[in-house]
Design an enzyme around this catalytic site. Structure first.
Site, PDB file in Angstrom:
ATOM      1  N   ASP A  47       0.851  -1.188   0.000  1.00  0.00           N
ATOM      2  CA  ASP A  47       0.000   0.000   0.000  1.00  0.00           C
ATOM      3  C   ASP A  47       0.888   1.240   0.000  1.00  0.00           C
ATOM      4  O   ASP A  47       1.725   1.416   0.891  1.00  0.00           O
ATOM      5  CB  ASP A  47      -0.932   0.002   1.212  1.00  0.00           C
TER       6      ASP A  47
ATOM      7  N   HIS B 233      -4.202  13.874   1.217  1.00  0.00           N
ATOM      8  CA  HIS B 233      -4.430  13.074   2.424  1.00  0.00           C
ATOM      9  C   HIS B 233      -3.215  13.134   3.342  1.00  0.00           C
ATOM     10  O   HIS B 233      -3.334  13.382   4.537  1.00  0.00           O
ATOM     11  CB  HIS B 233      -4.730  11.621   2.046  1.00  0.00           C
TER      12      HIS B 233
ATOM     13  N   GLU C 114     -10.372   4.135   4.234  1.00  0.00           N
ATOM     14  CA  GLU C 114      -9.406   4.804   3.365  1.00  0.00           C
ATOM     15  C   GLU C 114      -9.805   4.518   1.920  1.00  0.00           C
ATOM     16  O   GLU C 114      -9.733   3.376   1.466  1.00  0.00           O
ATOM     17  CB  GLU C 114      -7.968   4.322   3.646  1.00  0.00           C
TER      18      GLU C 114
ATOM     19  N   GLU D 286      -9.286   4.276  -1.803  1.00  0.00           N
ATOM     20  CA  GLU D 286      -8.087   4.108  -2.623  1.00  0.00           C
ATOM     21  C   GLU D 286      -8.422   3.492  -3.986  1.00  0.00           C
ATOM     22  O   GLU D 286      -9.454   2.860  -4.174  1.00  0.00           O
ATOM     23  CB  GLU D 286      -7.074   3.172  -1.913  1.00  0.00           C
TER      24      GLU D 286
ATOM     25  N   ASP E 173      -9.000   0.505   2.582  1.00  0.00           N
ATOM     26  CA  ASP E 173      -7.997  -0.002   3.525  1.00  0.00           C
ATOM     27  C   ASP E 173      -8.432   0.398   4.944  1.00  0.00           C
ATOM     28  O   ASP E 173      -7.885   1.316   5.546  1.00  0.00           O
ATOM     29  CB  ASP E 173      -6.625   0.588   3.179  1.00  0.00           C
TER      30      ASP E 173
ATOM     31  N   ARG F 223      -7.617   3.762  13.906  1.00  0.00           N
ATOM     32  CA  ARG F 223      -6.687   4.870  14.164  1.00  0.00           C
ATOM     33  C   ARG F 223      -6.095   4.853  15.566  1.00  0.00           C
ATOM     34  O   ARG F 223      -4.971   5.318  15.769  1.00  0.00           O
ATOM     35  CB  ARG F 223      -7.396   6.211  13.933  1.00  0.00           C
TER      36      ARG F 223
ATOM     37  N   GLN G 277      -3.494   2.147  15.614  1.00  0.00           N
ATOM     38  CA  GLN G 277      -2.389   2.657  14.793  1.00  0.00           C
ATOM     39  C   GLN G 277      -1.523   3.652  15.566  1.00  0.00           C
ATOM     40  O   GLN G 277      -0.291   3.595  15.515  1.00  0.00           O
ATOM     41  CB  GLN G 277      -2.977   3.324  13.543  1.00  0.00           C
TER      42      GLN G 277
ATOM     43  N   LYS H 280      -4.221  -2.251  10.539  1.00  0.00           N
ATOM     44  CA  LYS H 280      -4.602  -2.371   9.126  1.00  0.00           C
ATOM     45  C   LYS H 280      -4.846  -3.819   8.701  1.00  0.00           C
ATOM     46  O   LYS H 280      -5.554  -4.057   7.723  1.00  0.00           O
ATOM     47  CB  LYS H 280      -3.463  -1.835   8.238  1.00  0.00           C
TER      48      LYS H 280
ATOM     49  N   THR I 282      -8.873  -5.579   4.306  1.00  0.00           N
ATOM     50  CA  THR I 282      -8.789  -4.600   3.229  1.00  0.00           C
ATOM     51  C   THR I 282      -9.785  -5.055   2.173  1.00  0.00           C
ATOM     52  O   THR I 282      -9.729  -6.207   1.737  1.00  0.00           O
ATOM     53  CB  THR I 282      -7.369  -4.567   2.621  1.00  0.00           C
TER      54      THR I 282
ATOM     55  N   GLU J   3      -9.630  12.646   8.395  1.00  0.00           N
ATOM     56  CA  GLU J   3      -9.546  14.002   7.856  1.00  0.00           C
ATOM     57  C   GLU J   3     -10.881  14.734   7.989  1.00  0.00           C
ATOM     58  O   GLU J   3     -10.927  15.887   8.400  1.00  0.00           O
ATOM     59  CB  GLU J   3      -9.168  13.956   6.374  1.00  0.00           C
TER      60      GLU J   3
END
Lengths: 443, 443
Positions: B137, B144, B211, B213, B246, B250, B253, B266, B270, B389
């Protein structure tokens, strides 16, 4: 397992004693064209496929329904049957090979089968033992993490706040795991040309390094729904162990690794030893971690192996790293230097703890997954598992006698990692985990 | 490709128009028990296996030597034949399906084959399109990376020094890549219970995020010696594209990611969309990156795609993220909210650049490798590809009308990512990339 000698002639100094019997995948030109499962004993290799095809498992009822796994080109299907099966199998093969075998007619006195199923190890080619699904590399060699932390952040902040709470790890690159003997091409990449520079150049790595590690192969899945593996069960997911060298380009790593971790600095090659030493073979060498217990925080229950099992699941394996520099010395010979002596018990977390942590959030583990320990260093000089530590990031060159010294690896250098447990006559070793450095590609 | 209509009844609003023809792996209970390669057109699925078994490729000489690839349970072998083959194949299948097909007898007028090879898409089950070797990834959605950097380090240090020099990326977990529709179990893990805390607790993630993507599947290997892929050739290594979510925890993480990157935050899941949209289908939508060129440093030659090819290799794909909260509104219905509108051209590096970088140090790429772009955000509110975000790490809840708001995902929430290029009558879309959040496991 009463007898400790074999009707095959085994040197008492062999790391592949009757106490070991590791599994691997071998071929031999002219007789074993297709790679096949085998075990190593002394200077010999015994092919499980040839045993299976010629009645060699006649006295092993558990193996009869599974003979097809011995014709595969990897150990995945065999390992997937489960730890009890591997255990039965290894005991049975030992029974075939001991001097007073209970089944002399099957192999010892069966010269046709002996000549087809047993070959000299030096004539055989080794292959990857397992098809790797995912490869994860942990970082639980506390002394290494501390030494590296001191180099880059000083002793006060050497270990990150998470370090003693969980086995820190990252996802590695499965496609470039190679077995011992595969040459290692020096990688090129983006490098800051000097301290303080902000514009990278594209160049061959000048800080090519080694990482001495132990690694485990997984033999059981927790399912596609990623059931967390309880710490008490985790050991049943481990087929066995290999040595590992996680070659690292420190200058590429320094520029790329923030914030998502190492990438091109690691993914060009990872070398493993080709024989999988089983958990059973290492059973007599269980021990406690050599990391000072005072450094370990109180663990969350899912990692508390001591409470859950009472087992000691580190291993007293003597590890060494041998560097043979490209240059000849004054004698005109290339000379091997043991640059590191350490022990596999220098880890903060055990492999069962790594598995419990890896799966606790729902990650599916698959048969053939490979888990590395991270670099294993002892507490003092002479026991460090990377040149980064030994030479303090290139500041203190390592003298290799006769005017040869190293900060990092040069082209033509060869590095081998060795590991052995036990005593003369019953050594349990891993074979070679070596690679020679090739010059970087041209532009 | 003259005709733009099919003898099958295709709604002009379908994202699977004749201009698309993506490849996937499908099964259907009662007729296609074994998963098989297929293409999507409108509300239909056309099985390549059934075409192959009943003479459907009679007028495609290039396909005749390769019919076995259409019986496989993944697209790997088909893709591995190479981009020219995929191109020929897609053109031929289009020729079979257009109103004025040059080969009416093969399919259009062959009612036996039509009834076996063509099924309603809604009756079919999708499977993973490729067997993934390694999953990488990247993090090349500059907006971002900047937004996240501002949240954690402020605007002055938002982007790391390496960010504009190379496509930052990390190795992900291949075992837990799932296709659209697979539920997503909320992970548990080690979390700091409040800002400033030093002792982690073990708990279900409270900051489960998405996420948005784009991702590419690799169709060619650079060999076991890891030949660096020249930027001018890199596009030939890409089979096609899927959408990706993905999923990210948080809070897990934040505690785990230093210094080796995200791991358990993560690797629980996915999600990808199941149809692989080919590079050829996206050809008309090539464009420049939307990232302000002033933010791009002068690139090292191995990444300088513009100089090497002159090609524009970003794509004008409109992307949206749709969040359907678990709760019913006042109307008694669950309502879907489009929370993000962005575009796939909001990337700093192209997929050929990612491949050139990935392989430049000698990393072997294999057929089936999956490369994610990293989260794609536009430059302004309403175009951000993660809740991190959108809600400023939970500080500014997102209002979803009728008294429902979100900082992060709650159990029962469903997120779908959609992507489409082109105009009415010739849409090129990806299908769904969705998942619903299941409650965390109990202790």
């Amino acid at each position: 397992m009463a007898s400790s000698s074999s009707w095959l002639d085994i040197d008492e100094a062999s790391e592949f004693s009757l106490a070991n019997l590791p599994f691997g995948i071998v071929s031999r030109a002219g007789c074993w064209e297709e790679p096949r499962p085998a075990i190593a004993l002394g200077t010999y290799v015994v092919s499980l496929r040839d045993l299976a095809e010629r009645n060699g498992f006649a006295e092993c009822p558990d193996a009869i329904p599974h003979l097809a796994v011995f014709t595969a080109g990897s150990l995945n299907n065999m390992a997937a049957i489960g730890r009890p099966f591997s255990q039965t199998l290894r005991t049975y093969i030992r029974d075939l090979l001991v001097t007073d075998t209970p089944y002399p007619h099957l192999l010892r006195d069966n010269h046709e089968l002996r000549s087809s199923a047993i070959q000299p190890r030096k004539e055989c080619q080794m292959h990857m033992p397992m098809e790797i699904g995912d490869y994860t590399d942990f970082y639980v060699g506390l002394n290494h993490a501390y030494n590296v932390g001191v180099l880059f952040r000083g002793p006060q902040n050497a270990l990150q706040p998470n370090y003693t709470h969980l086995p820190v790890g990252y996802h590695g690159r499965a496609s470039t795991v190679r077995i011992s003997g595969a040459p290692v091409r020096r990688p090129r990449g983006q490098i800051l040309p000097m301290p303080g520079a902000t514009e990278p150049i594209f160049a061959a790595s000048r800080k090519l390094d080694v990482e001495l590690e132990l690694a485990a192969f997984v033999c059981r899945t927790n399912g596609t729904d990623g059931r967390p593996i309880p710490i008490a069960e985790a050991e049943q997911y481990i087929f066995g162990f290999v040595l590992m060298n996680d070659w690292s380009a420190r200058d590429i790593q320094a520029f790329e690794y923030v914030p998502l971790g190492p990438f091109n600095s690691k993914n060009f090659c990872t070398t493993i030893s080709p024989w999988v030493v089983t958990v059973d073979a290492l059973e007599p060498f269980r021990c406690d971690s050599r990391i000072d217990a005072a450094r370990t925080q109180k663990l969350l229950p899912y990692l508390d192996e001591r409470r859950a099992t009472g087992r000691r699941s580190f291993y007293d394996i003597r590890l060494e790293m041998v560097l043979t520099p490209a240059q000849q010395g004054n004698s005109g010979l290339r000379k091997a230097h043991v640059v590191t002596n350490t022990n596999a018990a220098n880890l903060l977390f055990s492999f069962p703890q790594m598995l419990a942590h890896h799966s606790v959030g729902g990650c599916e583990m698959r048969v053939g997954d490979l888990l590395g320990s991270g670099t294993i260093s002892g507490p003092d000089t002479g026991s460090m598992g990377s040149l980064l530590e030994i030479t303090e990031n290139g500041k203190t060159p390592l003298t290799l006698g006769e005017g040869i010294s190293r900060c990092f690896l040069e082209d033509g250098d060869e590095v081998n990692i060795k590991g052995v447990a036990g005593q003369l006559g019953a050594y349990v070793g891993f074979g070679d985990c070596s690679g020679i450095i090739l010059a970087a590609n041209n532009e």
